[in-house]
Design an enzyme around this catalytic site. Structure first.
Site, mmCIF file in Angstrom:
data_model
loop_
_atom_site.group_PDB
_atom_site.id
_atom_site.type_symbol
_atom_site.label_atom_id
_atom_site.label_comp_id
_atom_site.label_asym_id
_atom_site.label_seq_id
_atom_site.Cartn_x
_atom_site.Cartn_y
_atom_site.Cartn_z
ATOM 1 N N HIS A 46 25.355 32.066 23.002
ATOM 2 C CA HIS A 46 25.614 31.063 24.048
ATOM 3 C C HIS A 46 27.062 31.133 24.553
ATOM 4 O O HIS A 46 27.606 30.126 24.995
ATOM 5 C CB HIS A 46 25.332 29.637 23.555
ATOM 6 C CG HIS A 46 24.030 29.493 22.836
ATOM 7 N ND1 HIS A 46 22.847 29.220 23.474
ATOM 8 C CD2 HIS A 46 23.714 29.633 21.521
ATOM 9 C CE1 HIS A 46 21.865 29.161 22.581
ATOM 10 N NE2 HIS A 46 22.365 29.417 21.389
ATOM 11 N N LYS A 71 48.156 40.915 39.252
ATOM 12 C CA LYS A 71 46.751 41.197 38.944
ATOM 13 C C LYS A 71 46.476 42.624 38.513
ATOM 14 O O LYS A 71 47.070 43.571 38.996
ATOM 15 C CB LYS A 71 45.893 40.910 40.180
ATOM 16 C CG LYS A 71 45.932 39.451 40.590
ATOM 17 C CD LYS A 71 44.843 38.680 39.945
ATOM 18 C CE LYS A 71 43.618 38.769 40.834
ATOM 19 N NZ LYS A 71 42.563 37.941 40.377
ATOM 20 N N SER A 103 45.994 43.681 43.178
ATOM 21 C CA SER A 103 45.615 42.838 44.308
ATOM 22 C C SER A 103 46.591 43.099 45.446
ATOM 23 O O SER A 103 47.754 43.429 45.214
ATOM 24 C CB SER A 103 45.678 41.380 43.873
ATOM 25 O OG SER A 103 45.885 40.551 44.991
ATOM 26 N N GLU A 140 33.132 45.571 37.859
ATOM 27 C CA GLU A 140 32.515 44.640 38.814
ATOM 28 C C GLU A 140 31.583 45.372 39.769
ATOM 29 O O GLU A 140 30.489 44.899 40.098
ATOM 30 C CB GLU A 140 33.607 43.902 39.605
ATOM 31 C CG GLU A 140 34.358 42.896 38.743
ATOM 32 C CD GLU A 140 35.631 42.389 39.418
ATOM 33 O OE1 GLU A 140 35.632 42.196 40.645
ATOM 34 O OE2 GLU A 140 36.626 42.184 38.706
#
Ligand code: ARG
Length: 460
Positions: A153, A280, A274, A287
């Site tokens: 979970h 970043k 970024s 992704e």
């Protein structure tokens, strides 16, 4: 080339609409190889002469090398690759070229070509999967002693080693190789000689072409031979599951790379910055893999939908199979190509993993087991430990830091040896059941996978 029945020319729009050359030209090699064996067989069966067969074969051979060297460009105004090769052949050797299509139809030709194409490409996917399994296993070997929280979970559950976590993925990818092999084994029967749908009146030898082209046998019903695309569905289903696994893995990579986790750091070669936020380091590759999973699922659904209402045998709808199949294949291939080195080069932050494992009471099960070993029934032990966890949370303690006197308030069975029993190292080492996170069990898994990889190397 099929003009005869119709006198009028196809409208420009219809011609473009009908054409598949811009995607099926990929299969030029399989098409030419299939045609060469077809010509050999036609001569062996006395359907054309040896001279004719030889002329056809050497011209096909030249066409193949001219395409590969770039000397011959595949004409994009051709209807499809089959028509292009045949037209080029006839251009080169005249009327003899027109004999190649004896006892054959584009329907069995395309069914043959796509099987051969998928067989070749699937071998490449298998190879790439093995590289990924190898990468995952090398991380496991390097992190045999790296303790991290295992989750259910997405809540910290029980301690595991990073090696155990990596080997879970190795098992998934091994199953993926099995699925691909199963699909190829069922697919590897030659439809050539099924002709348009009903077979042929010529005395052909289907087994001869099947053997020469590396098939395990021939399809046994000509109507099924030309209209079966089950193998495309099976392969796409297998590709879909590969993507599911890659996508779950990607999700973890993305989470683990975040500042909240900081369990791993991807190599600069597989991250991006970024354009606006200088701090970043994004896991774009993972992704993208997660995103591209939807594409491959879509391709599978395209194919299933395409087939569901088709009457036997060949229908032009089936030309639409290729774009979906090729897209899925290319996507899986591209994903695997970047994924394996990304995993291989990622750095594991074992300190952060350990620190996370120390929080969250992930040794609570082991504390209950400690009481069970001292004679309490598991449910009773479970309840006591639940109360202790509750108290710890109230006073900002963890199980390892709570004093023995406080423990004794809950049960006289608690003793100083409990601290050793619930240390993370013990929790891991004691999980000795087959497949568990215990060190020996993980070593066994690593050995199993290493042996698997060695066997695969002998096959491919
Ligand atoms: N380009 C076609 C395909 O991919 C080849 C088969 C055409 N057969 C036909 N009878 N029109 O399906």
């Amino acid at each position: 080339m099929w003009a005869g029945r119709t006198a009028g020319a196809l409208s420009r729009e219809a011609d473009d609409f009908n054409s598949s050359i811009h995607f099926d030209s990929k299969m030029y090699k399989q098409d030419i190889t299939g045609s060469m064996q077809h010509a050999t067989m036609l001569a062996a069966c006395g359907i054309i002469t040896r001279d004719e067969s030889e002329t056809i074969i050497s011209a096909l051979d030249e066409i193949l090398s001219d395409i590969e060297s770039g000397k011959l460009e595949i004409a994009q105004d051709a209807e499809d690759i089959h028509m292009f090769v045949e037209a080029e052949l006839t251009k080169r050797i005249g009327d003899t070229g027109k004999k190649l299509h004896t006892a054959r139809s584009r329907n069995d030709q395309v069914a043959l070509d796509i099987r051969m194409y998928l067989r070749d490409e699937t071998r490449e996917i298998l190879h790439l999967l093995c590289e990924l399994i190898e990468a995952v296993t090398s991380q496991a070997k390097a992190n045999r002693n790296t303790i991290m929280p295992g989750y259910t979970h997405l809540q910290r559950a029980q301690p595991v080693t990073f090696a155990q976590h990596m080997m879970a993925y190795a098992m998934m990818f091994i199953r993926d190789t099995g699925r691909l092999k199963d699909a190829v084994a069922r697919m590897n029967y030659s439809p050539l000689g099924s002709c348009a749908l009903a077979g042929t009146t010529y005395p052909i030898d289907r087994l001869m072409t099947a053997k020469a082209l590396g098939f395990d046998g021939i399809t046994l019903n000509s109507m099924d031979g030309v209209s079966d695309r089950d193998f495309c569905v099976e392969l796409l289903a297998a590709y879909s599951l590969i993507m599911t696994h890659l996508s779950r893995f990607s999700e973890e990579i993305i989470l683990w790379s975040s500042w909240e986790f900081k369990f791993i750091e991807l190599d600069d070669a597989y991250t991006t910055g970024s354009s606006i936020m200088p701090q970043k380091k994004n896991s774009d590759m993972a992704e993208l893999v997660r995103g591209k999973t939807g594409r491959v699922y879509g391709d599978l659904i395209t194919l299933l939908t395409l087939l569901k209402g088709l009457p036997l045998a060949y229908n032009k709808d089936m030309q639409e199979d290729k774009e979906a199949v090729f897209d899925a294949l290319e996507t899986v291939e591209k994903c695997l190509r970047v994924f394996a080195p990304m995993i291989k080069t990622m750095r594991v932050n074992s300190g952060n993993m350990y620190a996370a494992a120390q929080k969250g009471f992930i040794n609570a099960t082991d504390l209950a087991d400690y009481l069970v070993r001292k004679g309490l029934p598991f449910r009773t032990a479970y309840k006591i430990v639940g109360q202790i966890v509750s108290e710890c949370i109230k006073c900002g303690e963890v199980l390892d830091s709570m004093k023995i006197d406080d423990y004794k308030k809950y049960s006289e069975l608690f003793d100083d040896d409990l601290y050793d029993a619930i240390s993370l190292q013990t929790c891991v080492a004691k999980r000795i059941s087959e497949g568990g996170t215990g060190y020996e069990s993980v070593d066994k898994q690593i050995n199993f996978v290493t042996e698997f990889l060695n066997n695969e190397k002998n096959i491919y």
